[in-house]
Write a protein that holds these residues in place. Structure first.
Motif, PDB file in Angstrom:
ATOM      1  N   SER A   1       3.057  -1.099  13.532  1.00  0.00           N
ATOM      2  CA  SER A   1       2.876  -2.544  13.489  1.00  0.00           C
ATOM      3  C   SER A   1       2.658  -3.071  12.074  1.00  0.00           C
ATOM      4  O   SER A   1       3.213  -4.098  11.702  1.00  0.00           O
ATOM      5  CB  SER A   1       1.688  -2.945  14.360  1.00  0.00           C
ATOM      6  N   PHE A   2       1.801  -2.407  11.301  1.00  0.00           N
ATOM      7  CA  PHE A   2       1.468  -2.842   9.948  1.00  0.00           C
ATOM      8  C   PHE A   2       1.465  -1.662   9.002  1.00  0.00           C
ATOM      9  O   PHE A   2       1.073  -0.561   9.379  1.00  0.00           O
ATOM     10  CB  PHE A   2       0.039  -3.418   9.886  1.00  0.00           C
ATOM     11  N   VAL A   3       1.816  -1.914   7.769  1.00  0.00           N
ATOM     12  CA  VAL A   3       1.507  -1.051   6.638  1.00  0.00           C
ATOM     13  C   VAL A   3       0.647  -1.926   5.739  1.00  0.00           C
ATOM     14  O   VAL A   3       1.089  -2.991   5.312  1.00  0.00           O
ATOM     15  CB  VAL A   3       2.778  -0.594   5.883  1.00  0.00           C
ATOM     16  N   THR A   4      -0.588  -1.505   5.488  1.00  0.00           N
ATOM     17  CA  THR A   4      -1.493  -2.290   4.652  1.00  0.00           C
ATOM     18  C   THR A   4      -1.745  -1.531   3.359  1.00  0.00           C
ATOM     19  O   THR A   4      -2.176  -0.382   3.388  1.00  0.00           O
ATOM     20  CB  THR A   4      -2.827  -2.560   5.378  1.00  0.00           C
ATOM     21  N   LEU A   5      -1.457  -2.180   2.244  1.00  0.00           N
ATOM     22  CA  LEU A   5      -1.677  -1.595   0.929  1.00  0.00           C
ATOM     23  C   LEU A   5      -2.942  -2.185   0.331  1.00  0.00           C
ATOM     24  O   LEU A   5      -3.084  -3.410   0.254  1.00  0.00           O
ATOM     25  CB  LEU A   5      -0.486  -1.890   0.009  1.00  0.00           C
ATOM     26  N   GLY A   6      -3.858  -1.329  -0.088  1.00  0.00           N
ATOM     27  CA  GLY A   6      -5.068  -1.777  -0.781  1.00  0.00           C
ATOM     28  C   GLY A   6      -4.737  -2.012  -2.240  1.00  0.00           C
ATOM     29  O   GLY A   6      -4.452  -1.066  -2.971  1.00  0.00           O
TER      30      GLY A   6
ATOM     31  N   LEU B   1     -12.053  -4.014  -0.182  1.00  0.00           N
ATOM     32  CA  LEU B   1     -12.296  -4.517   1.170  1.00  0.00           C
ATOM     33  C   LEU B   1     -11.622  -3.644   2.225  1.00  0.00           C
ATOM     34  O   LEU B   1     -12.179  -3.415   3.303  1.00  0.00           O
ATOM     35  CB  LEU B   1     -11.807  -5.965   1.297  1.00  0.00           C
ATOM     36  N   LEU B   2     -10.429  -3.140   1.906  1.00  0.00           N
ATOM     37  CA  LEU B   2      -9.745  -2.239   2.841  1.00  0.00           C
ATOM     38  C   LEU B   2     -10.527  -0.942   2.999  1.00  0.00           C
ATOM     39  O   LEU B   2     -10.706  -0.452   4.118  1.00  0.00           O
ATOM     40  CB  LEU B   2      -8.319  -1.960   2.349  1.00  0.00           C
ATOM     41  N   ALA B   3     -11.019  -0.397   1.900  1.00  0.00           N
ATOM     42  CA  ALA B   3     -11.824   0.829   1.969  1.00  0.00           C
ATOM     43  C   ALA B   3     -13.101   0.593   2.777  1.00  0.00           C
ATOM     44  O   ALA B   3     -13.474   1.417   3.621  1.00  0.00           O
ATOM     45  CB  ALA B   3     -12.166   1.312   0.561  1.00  0.00           C
ATOM     46  N   ALA B   4     -13.756  -0.538   2.550  1.00  0.00           N
ATOM     47  CA  ALA B   4     -14.975  -0.855   3.304  1.00  0.00           C
ATOM     48  C   ALA B   4     -14.669  -0.995   4.792  1.00  0.00           C
ATOM     49  O   ALA B   4     -15.437  -0.523   5.641  1.00  0.00           O
ATOM     50  CB  ALA B   4     -15.604  -2.134   2.761  1.00  0.00           C
ATOM     51  N   ASP B   5     -13.540  -1.624   5.115  1.00  0.00           N
ATOM     52  CA  ASP B   5     -13.151  -1.781   6.510  1.00  0.00           C
ATOM     53  C   ASP B   5     -12.953  -0.425   7.185  1.00  0.00           C
ATOM     54  O   ASP B   5     -13.307  -0.241   8.350  1.00  0.00           O
ATOM     55  CB  ASP B   5     -11.870  -2.615   6.602  1.00  0.00           C
ATOM     56  N   ALA B   6     -12.404   0.530   6.440  1.00  0.00           N
ATOM     57  CA  ALA B   6     -12.168   1.867   6.992  1.00  0.00           C
ATOM     58  C   ALA B   6     -13.388   2.779   6.879  1.00  0.00           C
ATOM     59  O   ALA B   6     -13.403   3.870   7.442  1.00  0.00           O
ATOM     60  CB  ALA B   6     -10.987   2.522   6.263  1.00  0.00           C
ATOM     61  N   GLY B   7     -14.413   2.333   6.136  1.00  0.00           N
ATOM     62  CA  GLY B   7     -15.622   3.129   5.975  1.00  0.00           C
ATOM     63  C   GLY B   7     -15.453   4.300   5.025  1.00  0.00           C
ATOM     64  O   GLY B   7     -16.086   5.341   5.205  1.00  0.00           O
ATOM     65  N   VAL B   8     -14.605   4.138   4.005  1.00  0.00           N
ATOM     66  CA  VAL B   8     -14.378   5.203   3.023  1.00  0.00           C
ATOM     67  C   VAL B   8     -14.564   4.638   1.620  1.00  0.00           C
ATOM     68  O   VAL B   8     -14.494   3.422   1.419  1.00  0.00           O
ATOM     69  CB  VAL B   8     -12.955   5.810   3.157  1.00  0.00           C
ATOM     70  N   PRO B   9     -14.786   5.512   0.612  1.00  0.00           N
ATOM     71  CA  PRO B   9     -14.920   5.015  -0.760  1.00  0.00           C
ATOM     72  C   PRO B   9     -13.607   4.449  -1.288  1.00  0.00           C
ATOM     73  O   PRO B   9     -12.531   4.955  -0.966  1.00  0.00           O
ATOM     74  CB  PRO B   9     -15.338   6.252  -1.564  1.00  0.00           C
TER      75      PRO B   9
END
Length: 132
Positions: free
Chosen positions: A6-11, A54-62
């Motif tokens: 559905s999505f490819v999200t690039l940080g 913000l993407l890393a925080a959403d995934a719970g990773v550094p």
């Protein structure tokens, strides 16, 4: 699971810069979105640009990390000449050529460019791939 992406999200490190690159250099069709994210519709899959931290925080990773991320994105074209033309266009508008177009051992022609955040895009002509 249904066979669908559905999505490819690039940080990305700079959302405005990345948005300009994908919209103006690559010519992707932008979809109206809130200011903290940018969406581009690519058929049935959407490309999303979102601030890396913000993407890393959403995934719970550094958010820290560098080097090869272990994946590339790909765009197939209809001829070897189109590979070179697209790479030349991207380079003239600020993209970095990671690998110029070359004959591939699988019978096609391929090259790579990097976007402003270093995400690698393969541009390929594959005579055996019908989805162009």
């Amino acid at each position: 699971m249904e066979p669908r992406l559905s999505f490819v999200t690039l940080g990305v490190s700079d959302l405005q810069r990345a948005t300009r690159f994908y919209e103006e250099v690559l010519g992707l069709p932008r979809i109206p979105t809130p200011p903290e994210v940018t969406f581009f519709e690519l058929g049935k899959t959407w490309l999303a640009l979102y601030p890396r931290e913000l993407l890393a925080a959403d995934a719970g990773v550094p958010a820290a990390g560098s080097g090869f991320p272990g994946f590339t994105l790909a765009h197939n074209v209809r001829s070897a000449a189109e590979v070179d033309a697209l790479l030349k266009e991207v380079a003239s508008k600020g993209g970095r050529i990671a690998k110029p177009g070359t004959r591939a051992d699988w019978g096609g022609y391929t090259g790579y460019f990097a976007d402003p955040d270093g995400f690698l895009w393969e541009v390929a002509w594959n005579p055996q791939f019908p989805h162009t």
